[in-house]
Design an enzyme around this catalytic site. Sequence first.
Site: not given
Ligand code: AP5
Length: 218
Positions: A14, A89, A128, A161, A172
């Site tokens: 994402k 979410r 990552r 992270r 997660r």
């Molecule tokens: P990346 O693009 O970083 O993936 P992502 O989908 O953004 O993953 P996140 O882990 O950031 O999502 P998340 O939803 O768990 O975390 P968030 O920060 O929102 O890609 C991942 C890796 O793959 C990278 O190394 C990239 O280089 C590689 N990659 C990408 N595309 C690729 C491809 N096509 N081929 C190969 N490799 C590739 O949330 C973190 C925490 O915050 C949550 O657990 C929760 O505690 C809290 N939180 C955040 N939002 C909320 C909410 N709305 N409600 C409640 N709690 C929340």
Amino acid sequence: MTNLILLGPPGVGKGTQAKLLIEKFGIPQISTGDILRAAVKELTPMGVKAKGFMDSGALVPDAVVIGIVEERLAQPDCGKGFILDGFPRTVAQADALDQVLAGMRRGIDHVVSLAVEKAELLRRLTGRRACPKCGAVYHVEFAPPKSADRCDACSGELIQREDDKEATILHRLTVYDEQTAPLIAYYGGKGLLRSVDGLGTVDAIQASILSSIEAPTR
Ligand code: AP5
């Protein structure tokens, strides 16, 4: 105006895709994860409260994240559109978002749902690395930095992270299945869902996202 939601499990890409969409549409990415991590780093009261939830892989309470998004959407740079990454979410967050947008006489145009299999999510998340200084994201195998452990853009030291440890990732993913995956049917029912295969090169996935949102509504 383009108002987008990127939906999908942790690690599906994402954030990576949102960065490209910013360039394409000139609209901001609203990542609740990034906003919360900044609050944790700055030790704000919200950050102190959120840290325990985030480190364990649990969701931060709905009221906290809804408040963050409501405030962010009111900022002038969202006037031309926005990309929501990691929000909503839960169904409660999606309902609250509808209300906030209705109050602004706005709505969601498309919900892009990205999917890849679990083994690939684990590979992406365990490999990552992120730059805490400028926010750039790398992968040890798929998108390595030019010099190990240093950011290409700002030379900052790359980190893993806290929630990218395998046991936390598995939690997660369970939280995603239980609390977030129901949003696929939620937005499907509203005719907003665009399902995109998240496996492939970053550029090929970006092209699929763009064609999915340019296609007529089904
Ligand atoms: P990346 O693009 O970083 O993936 P992502 O989908 O953004 O993953 P996140 O882990 O950031 O999502 P998340 O939803 O768990 O975390 P968030 O920060 O929102 O890609 C991942 C890796 O793959 C990278 O190394 C990239 O280089 C590689 N990659 C990408 N595309 C690729 C491809 N096509 N081929 C190969 N490799 C590739 O949330 C973190 C925490 O915050 C949550 O657990 C929760 O505690 C809290 N939180 C955040 N939002 C909320 C909410 N709305 N409600 C409640 N709690 C929340």
